[in-house]
Each structure stands twice: as C-alpha cells, then as structure tokens.
Design an enzyme around this catalytic site. Structure first.
Site, short mmCIF file in Angstrom:
data_model
loop_
_atom_site.label_atom_id
_atom_site.label_comp_id
_atom_site.label_asym_id
_atom_site.label_seq_id
_atom_site.Cartn_x
_atom_site.Cartn_y
_atom_site.Cartn_z
N HIS A 34 6.45 3.36 5.87
CA HIS A 34 5.71 2.76 4.75
C HIS A 34 5.90 1.25 4.79
O HIS A 34 7.03 0.76 4.70
CB HIS A 34 6.25 3.37 3.46
N MET A 69 -0.39 -4.41 -1.62
CA MET A 69 -0.22 -4.89 -3.00
C MET A 69 -0.64 -6.35 -3.02
O MET A 69 0.18 -7.27 -3.13
CB MET A 69 1.24 -4.69 -3.45
N MET A 139 2.01 5.56 -7.98
CA MET A 139 3.21 4.73 -8.10
C MET A 139 4.10 5.32 -9.20
O MET A 139 3.63 5.60 -10.30
CB MET A 139 2.86 3.29 -8.48
C1 DX5 Z 1 7.47 -0.88 -4.66
C2 DX5 Z 1 7.11 -0.40 -3.28
C3 DX5 Z 1 7.87 0.79 -2.87
C4 DX5 Z 1 9.37 0.57 -2.79
C5 DX5 Z 1 10.09 1.87 -2.86
O1 DX5 Z 1 6.64 -1.94 -4.98
O2 DX5 Z 1 5.74 -0.08 -3.22
O3 DX5 Z 1 7.38 1.29 -1.64
O4 DX5 Z 1 9.74 -0.08 -1.62
O5 DX5 Z 1 11.47 1.60 -2.86
P1 DX5 Z 1 12.48 2.58 -3.58
O6 DX5 Z 1 12.39 3.91 -2.89
O7 DX5 Z 1 13.78 1.91 -3.41
O8 DX5 Z 1 12.05 2.69 -5.03
ZN ZN Z 2 4.99 1.08 -1.44
#
Ligand code: DX5
Ligand code: ZN
Length: 220
Positions: A34, A69, A139
């Site tokens: 990811h 994003m 999300m």
């Molecule tokens: C947040 C990101 C996520 C994040 C997840 O803005 O889109 O992909 O890196 O990290 P964890 O698993 O630590 O919440």
């Molecule tokens: Zn993400």
C-alpha cells in the site's frame, strides 16, 4: 470463504531504506504494498509521489496499491499508471462529481480502479460509481498519518458497503485502511473487508513475518 489479502502500508517504512523495507515485506508474506501518496493539501502531511512509486516498482514484484490522498488526482492518474501501479484508489472527497470519470480514466490506463471514502462520508455516495470500481476502500481513520486508532463506527459501514455491493451484483473487494491490528482484524473481516491495510502493526513489530501471519491467523 474468501481469502484476505494483507497490504502493509509503506507510510510506516523507513523511507531512507526503502529497498530493504521492500525485501522485508516480501519475506514477511505481504500480498500487496500500500503506497500512501499525500500532497500536504488534501491531507495535512506529505509523503512521496510518482518517482518513488516507479523506483519501488523496480525493486519488488509485489502489486502496488496506490492510495492517492491528493487534490485533483485526475491530473496524475496516467503518471501513476506508468509508474507501475496495480491499483489506483481516489477519494470521493477529492473528486466529487468527477469520481466516475476519474475511475474510468484509471481503468483506461489498464489499472484497477478503487473509490475511497473518509470515515464521515456515507457509503451511499459510491452507489452510482460501483460499476466502475474494481475495489472500494473505506477509511477507518482520518487520512494523513499512520498509527491512529481504528474508528469503531466504520465496522457498520463495511457491512453496509457489503450489502450495497451484493445488491448491485458487484463482486469486488472491500479494502479497509487505518488502525488495523490483530485485535480488530477479525471484526473487519467478519463485516466484509478482504484487503487489509496495516502500517504500524506490521512495520512496528519486532517480527514482521509474525505480524503478517497474526493478521491472517486471526481472520480464519
Ligand atoms: C492513513 C493512511 C494509512 C496508514 C495506515 O492516512 O492512508 O494507509 O498508513 O497506517 P496504520 O495501519 O498505522 O493506521
Ligand atoms: Zn492508505
């Protein structure tokens, strides 16, 4: 029963040692990687962009799941496709009425397209674009930073999304992103999530292979 896929989030990797981090993720048993692309405008943080994705692509055979994003994501879809993305996901909050058009553009580049909603956006906004999606991403934290706590109310949204997909006859995976740990992964899987993003839970673990295995194990 559907097999879940684990997508470690490179946001939690050591950016200055990315090559080694990629090898570490392959050894840990990741299914896809990811890639969190942040522009400091759509979200209050900045990560990396097209060149980083292209360079990552050269160093791993794992599919790259690029989570954009950024504002005006349509401007960069082709570039991320050329950089080697397997999936490109774009936010409803960044695209608004243009979401369908952007998903089509992603598919037009030969890349799998995904639509994303923030924790406070209802899944119903995706109803009209489901035929254009190869995946939907919910999300479970407000985007911008790794290491945040899972927002519990999102579990009901996963169920709602699953019902919507069933009703629409769309057999596509639901991806969940934010605050996933071995303690809540069973809950999100039971609700219908199949692609599990995990940043801090994998990169922060002393034994990353065990961390990926634990996420898989808890969903059996
Ligand atoms: C947040 C990101 C996520 C994040 C997840 O803005 O889109 O992909 O890196 O990290 P964890 O698993 O630590 O919440
Ligand atoms: Zn993400």
């Amino acid at each position: 029963m559907s097999r879940i896929r684990i997508a470690p989030s490179l946001l939690s990797a050591d950016f200055a040692a990315m090559g080694e981090e990629l090898i570490s993720m392959e050894r840990a048993g990741a299914d896809l990687l990811h890639c969190d692309v942040m522009d400091g405008v759509f979200v209050p943080n900045i990560t990396f962009g097209i060149k980083m994705v292209a360079d990552i692509r050269k160093r791993t055979s794992l599919p790259l799941d690029c989570h954009l994003m950024i504002v005006e994501p349509w401007k960069y879809v082709e570039a991320f496709a050329k950089a080697g993305a397997a999936y490109i996901t774009v936010h409803y909050e960044a695209c608004g009425d243009r979401l369908g058009e952007v998903l089509q553009a992603i598919r037009g580049c030969g890349v799998k397209a995904g639509a994303v909603v923030n924790p406070d956006t209802p899944v119903s906004v995706l109803q009209n674009v489901l035929p254009l999606c190869d995946m939907v991403l919910l999300m479970s934290v407000f985007p911008g930073f790794g290491g945040q706590k899972y927002i519990g109310s999102v579990t009901a949204k996963i169920r709602e999304m699953k019902d919507m997909l069933r009703a629409a006859g769309r057999d596509i995976p639901i991806e969940i992103d934010g605050g996933i740990t071995p303690d809540n992964v069973a809950e999100v899987k039971a609700a219908g999530a199949e692609v599990i993003v995990a940043g801090s839970a994998v990169f922060g673990a002393a034994d990353r292979r065990a961390a990926v295995a634990a996420l898989r194990e808890r969903t059996k």
